[in-house]
Design a protein around this motif. Sequence first.
Motif, short mmCIF file in Angstrom:
data_model
loop_
_atom_site.label_atom_id
_atom_site.label_comp_id
_atom_site.label_asym_id
_atom_site.label_seq_id
_atom_site.Cartn_x
_atom_site.Cartn_y
_atom_site.Cartn_z
N LEU A 19 20.50 17.66 4.69
CA LEU A 19 19.34 18.51 4.02
C LEU A 19 18.30 17.84 4.85
CD1 LEU A 19 20.11 18.88 0.33
CD2 LEU A 19 20.69 20.42 2.06
N GLY A 20 17.02 18.36 5.28
CA GLY A 20 16.05 17.92 5.68
C GLY A 20 14.80 17.84 5.14
N VAL A 21 13.84 17.24 5.35
CA VAL A 21 12.39 17.22 4.68
C VAL A 21 11.41 17.14 5.88
CG1 VAL A 21 13.13 16.10 2.53
CG2 VAL A 21 12.28 14.67 4.27
N SER A 22 10.57 17.85 5.76
CA SER A 22 9.62 18.06 6.81
C SER A 22 8.41 17.21 6.70
CB SER A 22 9.17 19.36 7.03
OG SER A 22 8.30 20.04 6.04
N PHE A 23 8.28 16.43 5.62
CA PHE A 23 6.78 15.76 5.47
C PHE A 23 7.04 14.18 5.91
CE2 PHE A 23 9.34 17.09 1.52
CZ PHE A 23 9.51 15.64 0.98
N TRP B 111 15.80 23.40 -5.52
CA TRP B 111 17.07 23.69 -4.92
C TRP B 111 18.28 23.12 -5.80
CZ3 TRP B 111 21.10 20.91 -2.81
CH2 TRP B 111 22.10 21.65 -2.01
N PHE B 112 17.82 21.74 -6.34
CA PHE B 112 19.11 21.19 -6.97
C PHE B 112 19.12 21.95 -8.32
CE2 PHE B 112 18.62 17.38 -4.08
CZ PHE B 112 19.89 17.25 -3.98
N LEU C 256 0.83 -1.15 0.04
CA LEU C 256 0.06 0.13 0.04
C LEU C 256 0.85 1.29 0.05
CD1 LEU C 256 -2.52 -1.13 2.63
CD2 LEU C 256 -2.83 -1.16 0.24
N THR C 257 2.21 1.17 0.21
CA THR C 257 2.98 2.51 0.40
C THR C 257 2.77 3.23 -0.93
OG1 THR C 257 5.09 1.27 -0.26
CG2 THR C 257 4.53 1.36 2.08
N GLN C 258 3.01 4.47 -1.01
CA GLN C 258 3.30 5.15 -2.36
C GLN C 258 4.41 6.18 -2.25
OE1 GLN C 258 -0.77 7.07 -2.77
NE2 GLN C 258 -1.74 5.04 -2.72
N LEU C 259 4.83 6.63 -3.22
CA LEU C 259 5.82 7.55 -3.17
C LEU C 259 5.33 8.98 -3.01
CD1 LEU C 259 7.93 6.80 -6.46
CD2 LEU C 259 8.39 6.34 -3.96
N PHE C 260 5.85 9.87 -2.36
CA PHE C 260 5.39 11.17 -2.17
C PHE C 260 5.38 11.79 -3.82
CE2 PHE C 260 7.14 10.87 1.97
CZ PHE C 260 6.03 11.29 2.70
N PRO C 261 4.27 12.95 -3.78
CA PRO C 261 3.99 13.60 -5.12
C PRO C 261 5.39 14.09 -5.63
CG PRO C 261 2.28 14.18 -3.58
CD PRO C 261 3.16 13.21 -2.80
N HIS C 262 5.54 14.02 -6.86
CA HIS C 262 6.88 14.47 -7.67
C HIS C 262 8.26 13.75 -7.05
CE1 HIS C 262 4.33 17.89 -9.14
NE2 HIS C 262 3.95 17.98 -7.61
N VAL D 136 19.13 23.07 5.39
CA VAL D 136 18.04 23.66 5.05
C VAL D 136 16.96 22.53 5.24
CG1 VAL D 136 18.05 22.81 2.55
CG2 VAL D 136 16.82 24.92 3.16
N CYS D 137 15.65 22.92 5.36
CA CYS D 137 14.42 21.90 5.50
C CYS D 137 13.46 22.20 4.41
CB CYS D 137 13.89 21.94 6.95
SG CYS D 137 12.72 20.59 7.11
N PHE D 138 12.99 21.34 3.53
CA PHE D 138 12.26 21.25 2.07
C PHE D 138 10.74 20.80 2.90
CE2 PHE D 138 16.41 20.37 0.55
CZ PHE D 138 16.55 21.63 -0.05
N HIS D 139 9.96 21.17 2.34
CA HIS D 139 8.39 20.97 2.62
C HIS D 139 7.68 20.02 1.73
CE1 HIS D 139 8.68 23.66 5.99
NE2 HIS D 139 9.28 24.61 5.49
N SER D 140 8.66 19.87 0.17
CA SER D 140 7.84 19.12 -0.61
C SER D 140 9.02 18.73 -1.58
CB SER D 140 6.86 19.90 -1.44
OG SER D 140 7.59 20.99 -2.19
N TRP D 141 8.80 17.78 -2.52
CA TRP D 141 9.77 17.27 -3.36
C TRP D 141 9.98 18.30 -4.68
CZ3 TRP D 141 13.20 13.54 -3.91
CH2 TRP D 141 13.45 12.53 -3.02
N SER D 142 8.81 19.22 -4.81
CA SER D 142 9.01 20.30 -5.52
C SER D 142 10.10 21.30 -5.13
CB SER D 142 7.59 21.05 -5.98
OG SER D 142 6.64 20.11 -6.22
N GLU D 143 10.30 21.53 -3.92
CA GLU D 143 11.33 22.52 -3.18
C GLU D 143 12.50 22.06 -3.41
OE1 GLU D 143 10.58 23.64 0.78
OE2 GLU D 143 8.51 24.54 0.11
#
Length: 201
Positions: free
Chosen positions: A162-166, A192-193, A64-70, A181-188
């Motif tokens: 590098l951190g991710v907050s989700f 950054w890259f 049931l696991t899914q990848l985060f958007p983007h 730095v801390c990102f809030h989405s894969w889009s961010e």
Amino acid sequence: LGDEFVPEEQLVRKSVGLPVDLAVEFLWPTASVLGGSSAPVLNEENIVCVRKAYGEIFRKDRHLTQLFPHARDTLQWLNNNGVQLAVATGKSKRGLDFETELHGIGDLFVTTRTATDSEPKPSPDMLLKILRDTGTSPSDAVMLGDATLDIAMANNAGVMPLGVSFGASTRSALMSEGAEVCFHSWSEISLWFQSRTKPRV
């Protein structure tokens, strides 16, 4: 174990990234039986019991696991643009292989290190092995993680954290641990890259 044990949520978040046995040892002193009584003394039998229950639950629901958007698009973009991608995880190799195969992303990673072949986080062992595998210096690499143990491991290896907050830990916890730095989405993460000179790993 015959009862339902509930460790403190904040400590559960801190344990993310540890192999199951070490997570149990870390959380057990704070756990309590519903109703208020303390957990029994930790022994090997209890660890085996929890490990077995965890394995059964994980195997039952792992499809049931899914990848985060983007996430997939970002990983593919990095791969296409010459960034070597690797995984350092507290999962077992078998568990990681299942996940990467399930989502069809295994070919994007040049190497992986797991609890099966490396010392647990926050030891720098996984990252140092990845750097050796790829011929990369710490200054040319970054570690992207959602848990405080990821940030601590990166700092111990001399790699930019590098951190991710989700994910497992909050932005505050990740920044306090030393994330650059801390990102809030894969889009961010993607932006950054794209705006920086690409690291090799």
